[in-house]
Design an enzyme around this catalytic site. Structure first.
Site, short mmCIF file in Angstrom:
data_model
loop_
_atom_site.label_atom_id
_atom_site.label_comp_id
_atom_site.label_asym_id
_atom_site.label_seq_id
_atom_site.Cartn_x
_atom_site.Cartn_y
_atom_site.Cartn_z
N GLY A 1 -32.26 89.25 -28.75
CA GLY A 1 -32.83 87.91 -28.61
C GLY A 1 -31.94 87.04 -27.73
O GLY A 1 -31.74 85.85 -28.00
N GLY B 1 -33.25 83.49 -26.04
CA GLY B 1 -33.76 82.37 -26.84
C GLY B 1 -32.81 81.18 -26.82
O GLY B 1 -31.84 81.16 -26.06
N GLN B 2 -33.10 80.21 -27.68
CA GLN B 2 -32.30 78.97 -27.67
C GLN B 2 -30.82 79.25 -27.95
O GLN B 2 -29.95 78.74 -27.25
CB GLN B 2 -32.83 77.97 -28.70
CG GLN B 2 -32.15 76.60 -28.60
CD GLN B 2 -32.29 75.72 -29.83
OE1 GLN B 2 -32.70 76.19 -30.90
NE2 GLN B 2 -31.94 74.46 -29.70
N ILE C 1 -36.87 91.00 -24.85
CA ILE C 1 -38.17 91.66 -24.90
C ILE C 1 -38.91 91.38 -23.58
O ILE C 1 -38.66 90.34 -22.94
CB ILE C 1 -39.03 91.20 -26.11
CG1 ILE C 1 -39.08 89.68 -26.19
CG2 ILE C 1 -38.56 91.81 -27.41
CD1 ILE C 1 -40.10 89.13 -27.16
N ILE D 1 -36.66 94.37 -31.70
CA ILE D 1 -35.96 94.54 -32.98
C ILE D 1 -36.74 95.40 -33.97
O ILE D 1 -36.17 95.93 -34.92
CB ILE D 1 -35.62 93.15 -33.59
CG1 ILE D 1 -34.60 93.31 -34.71
CG2 ILE D 1 -36.87 92.44 -34.10
CD1 ILE D 1 -33.73 92.15 -34.94
N TYR E 1 -40.86 81.61 -43.37
CA TYR E 1 -39.57 81.62 -42.66
C TYR E 1 -38.42 81.62 -43.67
O TYR E 1 -37.51 82.45 -43.61
CB TYR E 1 -39.50 80.38 -41.76
CG TYR E 1 -38.21 80.19 -41.00
CD1 TYR E 1 -37.86 81.04 -39.96
CD2 TYR E 1 -37.36 79.13 -41.30
CE1 TYR E 1 -36.70 80.84 -39.23
CE2 TYR E 1 -36.20 78.92 -40.58
CZ TYR E 1 -35.86 79.78 -39.55
OH TYR E 1 -34.71 79.58 -38.84
N LYS F 1 -35.57 84.43 -44.75
CA LYS F 1 -34.13 84.13 -44.67
C LYS F 1 -33.43 84.46 -45.99
O LYS F 1 -32.33 85.03 -45.98
CB LYS F 1 -33.90 82.67 -44.29
CG LYS F 1 -34.27 82.34 -42.84
CD LYS F 1 -33.47 83.14 -41.85
CE LYS F 1 -33.77 82.83 -40.40
NZ LYS F 1 -33.20 83.84 -39.48
C1 AKB Z 1 -36.53 75.47 -37.66
O1 AKB Z 1 -36.74 74.25 -37.61
O2 AKB Z 1 -37.36 76.31 -38.01
C2 AKB Z 1 -35.13 75.95 -37.33
C3 AKB Z 1 -34.26 76.02 -38.53
C4 AKB Z 1 -33.74 74.80 -39.15
O3 AKB Z 1 -33.97 77.09 -39.01
N1 AKB Z 1 -34.55 75.09 -36.35
#
Ligand code: AKB
Length: 317
Positions: free
Chosen positions: A8, A11-12, A35, A55, A143, A147
């Site tokens: 990656g 990316g940012q 990618i 990945i 998300y 995590k």
């Molecule tokens: C998001 O906003 O999804 C990310 C983070 C805080 O993990 N920048």
């Protein structure tokens, strides 16, 4: 000497971290993994090797580890929080399936592994102010679920197989090189672009929505320092709270106005992002990171704002 694979890398975080790793380890080989469609450009492409790596393809990760004698993997592949809600299956495949591949390759080939976690690993039941290192983690977003799963899986691989997996919980990251794309904290980057372009900023979050944020140079330093930390001193591994500043839209707007007096902001709320932001902490307690590996941020809101405005002026005007 270090040989590092950054998955990656365009990316940012990756676009800046790959360059910083190349500066920090000049005798090593820092491979920019990308990618198709997200090829490295400019200095990133010219300053070292680049390889296609998805990945979700463990065999390809293993092939590159062998080819370049990789000892450390930086796993930066992820769908950010808002875009992950639109594609939850893909978010799981990349966030958990991808991490599993990295952990397995690291177990088989003896690599150390860095994988970012996030303030998104917390949820509405977590204490919101000075969120402790060890506390309730019951996120409501896919998300956040990837995590927390990633934190637990990484600790499992560290305890069970001795994989040197380490991580930090990144706040919203603010930078001017590559845009974030798809996160809940992206507004805190977009607002600077509007200010420099002389446009009114339409803020997607309401006043009073506090979240932790960090300037990219501090985040990059954290990602390298945690991997360099003395393992004997680490009581935690996956993942450390790190913090530098917490603000709401009004605070960042008023700070930018100190430097751009004509700047205007209005509100155009995004219900999805608002709901996600409301479920996240307002501010993290990063005492464990400070005590166990000497974490200390350098930028505050004022120094970050001056640097962002100066660099965005050079970039877009
Ligand atoms: C998001 O906003 O999804 C990310 C983070 C805080 O993990 N920048």
């Amino acid at each position: 000497m270090k040989n590092i694979l950054v998955i990656g890398s365009t990316g940012q975080i990756g676009s800046e971290l790959t360059m910083k790793l190349r500066r920090e380890y000049p005798g090593g080989t820092i491979v920019a993994g990308y990618i198709p469609g997200a090829e490295p450009k400019g200095e990133l492409a010219a300053s070292g090797p680049a390889e296609i790596v998805d990945i979700t393809d463990a065999a390809r990760i293993a092939e590159l580890v062998d080819k370049y004698k990789i000892d450390t993997i930086y796993n930066l592949a992820a769908l950010l929080s808002a875009v992950a809600e639109a594609k939850p299956q893909l978010a799981w495949k990349i966030g958990v399936g991808g991490l599993y591949n990295c952990l397995e390759v690291s177990r088989e080939k003896g690599c150390a592994l860095f994988t970012p976690s996030s303030i998104g690993s917390f949820g509405p039941g977590t204490p919101h102010d000075h969120t402790p290192q060890d506390t309730i983690q019951r996120p409501k977003t896919i998300y956040g679920i990837t995590k927390v799963t990633g934190e637990m899986l990484s600790d499992y691989y560290a305890d069970r197989f001795g994989v040197d997996a380490r991580s930090v919980r990144f706040p919203g990251l603010i930078s001017y090189v590559a845009p974030p794309g798809g996160g809940t904290t992206d507004y805190a980057v977009d607002i600077y672009y509007s200010a420099v372009k002389g446009e009114e900023f339409k803020c997607p979050l309401k006043p009073g929505t506090y979240m932790d944020m960090m300037y990219m140079p501090d985040a990059l330093r954290a990602a390298i320092e945690i991997m360099e930390a003395d393992p004997e001193k680490l009581k935690h591994r996956n993942s450390f709270n790190i913090a530098s500043m917490s603000f709401d839209p009004e605070i960042i707007y008023n700070k930018i106005k100190e430097y751009v007096p004509d700047f205007k902001m209005s509100y155009d709320l995004d219900p999805l992002r608002q709901k996600i932001a409301d479920s996240w902490p307002d501010s993290l307690d990063d005492t464990c990171a400070r005590e166990e590996w000497g974490w200390k941020p350098e930028y505050d809101l004022d120094s970050m704002t001056r640097d962002m405005l100066e660099n965005l002026h050079k970039k877009i005007l």
